[in-house]
Write a protein that holds these residues in place. Structure first.
Motif, PDB file in Angstrom:
ATOM      1  N   GLY A 102       0.810  -1.211   0.000  1.00  0.00           N
ATOM      2  CA  GLY A 102       0.000   0.000   0.000  1.00  0.00           C
ATOM      3  C   GLY A 102       0.843   1.260   0.000  1.00  0.00           C
ATOM      4  O   GLY A 102       0.515   2.240  -0.683  1.00  0.00           O
ATOM      5  N   ALA A 103       1.957   1.248   0.752  1.00  0.00           N
ATOM      6  CA  ALA A 103       2.830   2.423   0.795  1.00  0.00           C
ATOM      7  C   ALA A 103       3.455   2.683  -0.569  1.00  0.00           C
ATOM      8  O   ALA A 103       3.504   3.832  -1.043  1.00  0.00           O
ATOM      9  N   LEU A 104       3.944   1.637  -1.221  1.00  0.00           N
ATOM     10  CA  LEU A 104       4.536   1.806  -2.551  1.00  0.00           C
ATOM     11  C   LEU A 104       3.492   2.280  -3.554  1.00  0.00           C
ATOM     12  O   LEU A 104       3.767   3.156  -4.387  1.00  0.00           O
ATOM     13  N   SER A 105       2.295   1.717  -3.483  1.00  0.00           N
ATOM     14  CA  SER A 105       1.243   2.122  -4.411  1.00  0.00           C
ATOM     15  C   SER A 105       0.904   3.603  -4.238  1.00  0.00           C
ATOM     16  O   SER A 105       0.726   4.331  -5.229  1.00  0.00           O
ATOM     17  N   GLY A 120       0.113  -0.177  -8.808  1.00  0.00           N
ATOM     18  CA  GLY A 120       0.736   1.039  -8.293  1.00  0.00           C
ATOM     19  C   GLY A 120       2.069   0.762  -7.635  1.00  0.00           C
ATOM     20  O   GLY A 120       3.043   1.508  -7.822  1.00  0.00           O
ATOM     21  N   ALA A 121       2.139  -0.319  -6.859  1.00  0.00           N
ATOM     22  CA  ALA A 121       3.396  -0.673  -6.196  1.00  0.00           C
ATOM     23  C   ALA A 121       4.471  -1.027  -7.209  1.00  0.00           C
ATOM     24  O   ALA A 121       5.640  -0.638  -7.058  1.00  0.00           O
ATOM     25  N   ALA A 122       4.093  -1.770  -8.253  1.00  0.00           N
ATOM     26  CA  ALA A 122       5.062  -2.145  -9.289  1.00  0.00           C
ATOM     27  C   ALA A 122       5.595  -0.914 -10.015  1.00  0.00           C
ATOM     28  O   ALA A 122       6.801  -0.813 -10.304  1.00  0.00           O
ATOM     29  N   CYS A 123       4.702   0.037 -10.302  1.00  0.00           N
ATOM     30  CA  CYS A 123       5.115   1.272 -10.976  1.00  0.00           C
ATOM     31  C   CYS A 123       6.084   2.063 -10.103  1.00  0.00           C
ATOM     32  O   CYS A 123       7.148   2.500 -10.565  1.00  0.00           O
ATOM     33  N   ALA A 124       5.728   2.243  -8.831  1.00  0.00           N
ATOM     34  CA  ALA A 124       6.578   3.012  -7.929  1.00  0.00           C
ATOM     35  C   ALA A 124       7.928   2.338  -7.739  1.00  0.00           C
ATOM     36  O   ALA A 124       8.980   2.997  -7.760  1.00  0.00           O
ATOM     37  N   LEU A 172       5.496   7.601   6.254  1.00  0.00           N
ATOM     38  CA  LEU A 172       5.367   8.760   5.373  1.00  0.00           C
ATOM     39  C   LEU A 172       6.714   9.420   5.079  1.00  0.00           C
ATOM     40  O   LEU A 172       6.925   9.941   3.974  1.00  0.00           O
ATOM     41  N   VAL A 173       7.619   9.415   6.046  1.00  0.00           N
ATOM     42  CA  VAL A 173       8.925  10.049   5.818  1.00  0.00           C
ATOM     43  C   VAL A 173       9.745   9.261   4.794  1.00  0.00           C
ATOM     44  O   VAL A 173      10.210   9.838   3.798  1.00  0.00           O
ATOM     45  N   PRO A 174       9.942   7.946   4.968  1.00  0.00           N
ATOM     46  CA  PRO A 174      10.632   7.210   3.897  1.00  0.00           C
ATOM     47  C   PRO A 174       9.913   7.294   2.551  1.00  0.00           C
ATOM     48  O   PRO A 174      10.565   7.351   1.502  1.00  0.00           O
ATOM     49  N   MET A 175       8.579   7.321   2.579  1.00  0.00           N
ATOM     50  CA  MET A 175       7.830   7.399   1.328  1.00  0.00           C
ATOM     51  C   MET A 175       8.133   8.682   0.563  1.00  0.00           C
ATOM     52  O   MET A 175       8.183   8.684  -0.672  1.00  0.00           O
ATOM     53  N   GLY A 206       0.395   8.876 -15.952  1.00  0.00           N
ATOM     54  CA  GLY A 206      -0.338   8.001 -15.042  1.00  0.00           C
ATOM     55  C   GLY A 206      -0.195   8.414 -13.594  1.00  0.00           C
ATOM     56  O   GLY A 206      -1.187   8.458 -12.850  1.00  0.00           O
ATOM     57  N   VAL A 207       1.034   8.717 -13.179  1.00  0.00           N
ATOM     58  CA  VAL A 207       1.268   9.123 -11.786  1.00  0.00           C
ATOM     59  C   VAL A 207       0.538  10.428 -11.475  1.00  0.00           C
ATOM     60  O   VAL A 207      -0.091  10.572 -10.417  1.00  0.00           O
ATOM     61  N   LEU A 208       0.615  11.403 -12.400  1.00  0.00           N
ATOM     62  CA  LEU A 208      -0.053  12.682 -12.174  1.00  0.00           C
ATOM     63  C   LEU A 208      -1.572  12.513 -12.125  1.00  0.00           C
ATOM     64  O   LEU A 208      -2.245  13.103 -11.263  1.00  0.00           O
ATOM     65  N   THR A 209      -2.109  11.712 -13.039  1.00  0.00           N
ATOM     66  CA  THR A 209      -3.560  11.510 -13.064  1.00  0.00           C
ATOM     67  C   THR A 209      -4.039  10.861 -11.772  1.00  0.00           C
ATOM     68  O   THR A 209      -5.018  11.308 -11.157  1.00  0.00           O
TER      69      THR A 209
END
Length: 334
Positions: A102-105, A120-124, A172-175, A206-209
């Motif tokens: 969830g954090a990566l996504s 989302g996680a795979a993209c990040a 949130l900080v590492p993210m 995609g990320v911006l949208t």
């Protein structure tokens, strides 16, 4: 980010003013959220490695003290004044891998749960790894800091403390620094050959949208609209005094007591904790949920009384929860 900026400035020139700015921003960071400890810990280890190498001494105490002592003293005072009394009351237990996914996504603007969270996680992760690879080649010293903050310290905290309750917001900080690596990865794609540029444009779009959509939902729903829920109960009740209960006294009762004085129209509200509900039942019953798109039951029977779903007040995710508001059957409407 301000702390990181002044940390780098201090390590470049070792000016006392930059150390003071770093200390001030670190203190504000701890006051804002205790998960700032990830950055402060990474800053401590990284500054020791950098200063030791540059000064040729294993322990450059004076430079390190100038940089970290004020924030450490503040953190010690904060601990004895407040933190040692803190108790984590509870949270929905979640497997660690779900929190990481969830954090990566979220770092790519994706959802926290569900099938699309994997995408989302795979993209990040792909963009962050691409950015990290470039950073290792171009600035290996800085790459050490990112490795400490994003990988080493979170892994160490899980191994040493084995937290029973873990939430995405704890990272949130590492993210925020994973997102910086993603930006470096996107820059590498956009600066490459045509096919890589096309891939970079698609990833950026995609990320911006996704990010804009999540921002819109946050502005629309927030962390749950407790006050509107109380306004609804008040405006749909003919009684001058309301009895309200819920499925979690700490989470929901705290919000009911806080917002009750602000509800419109103004009515007296008595929150009844579980085990102390009136013999004739509650006027309103609140059921909360962290899930998205979950359909609540139309009604149920509890304490010998029937309750039917009257309204729901969703939240945007990450922090907060949805309220499903139930009315006791047979109670008069406004």
């Amino acid at each position: 980010l301000a702390s990181f900026y002044f940390l780098r400035r201090y390590l470049d020139e070792e000016r006392a003013g930059d150390a003071a700015y770093f200390s001030a921003s670190a203190i504000l960071g701890f006051l804002s959220h205790l998960e700032f400890a990830y950055l402060f810990g990474a800053a401590g280890l990284w500054s020791w490695l950098v200063l030791a190498r540059r000064q040729g001494r294993l322990f450059p105490w004076r430079s390190l003290a100038r940089l970290h002592a004020p924030a450490l003293l503040f953190l010690g005072a904060l601990y004895f004044k407040d933190l040692r009394f803190m108790v984590q009351g509870g949270a929905p237990p979640r497997p660690y891998f779900e929190v990481v996914r969830g954090a990566l996504s979220l770092c790519a603007g994706g959802p926290e749960t569900g099938a699309f969270a994997w995408a989302g996680a795979a993209c990040a992760l792909s963009l962050a790894l691409l950015g990290a690879a470039g950073l290792v080649r171009e600035d290996p010293e800085l790459a050490v800091f990112f490795g400490l903050l994003i990988l080493a310290l979170p892994a160490a905290s899980l191994t040493l403390f084995k937290p029973r309750y873990l939430e995405i917001r704890h990272w949130l900080v590492p993210m925020s620094f994973i997102i910086q690596l993603e930006a470096l990865g996107l820059a590498r794609l956009l600066d490459g050959p045509r096919r890589r540029r096309a891939l970079g444009v698609a990833a950026l779009a995609g990320v911006l949208t996704c990010g804009l959509w999540r921002t819109y939902k946050l502005l629309e729903l927030g962390r749950g609209d407790s006050l509107s829920a109380l306004d609804y109960m008040s405006s749909h009740s003919s009684a001058s005094k309301l009895t309200v209960g819920s499925d979690n006294d700490f989470r929901n009762g705290t919000l009911v007591r806080f917002y009750a004085p602000f509800m419109r129209p103004v009515k007296a509200v008595r929150y009844c904790e579980q085990g102390a509900w009136p013999v004739n039942g509650l006027d309103w019953l609140i059921v909360h949920s962290f899930a998205f798109g979950q359909s609540a039951p139309a009604g149920f029977r509890v304490g010998g009384r029937d309750y039917s779903l009257a309204a729901e007040f969703p939240y945007a995710g990450l922090s907060g929860y949805t309220w499903y508001v139930y009315r006791q059957a047979g109670r008069p409407h406004a």
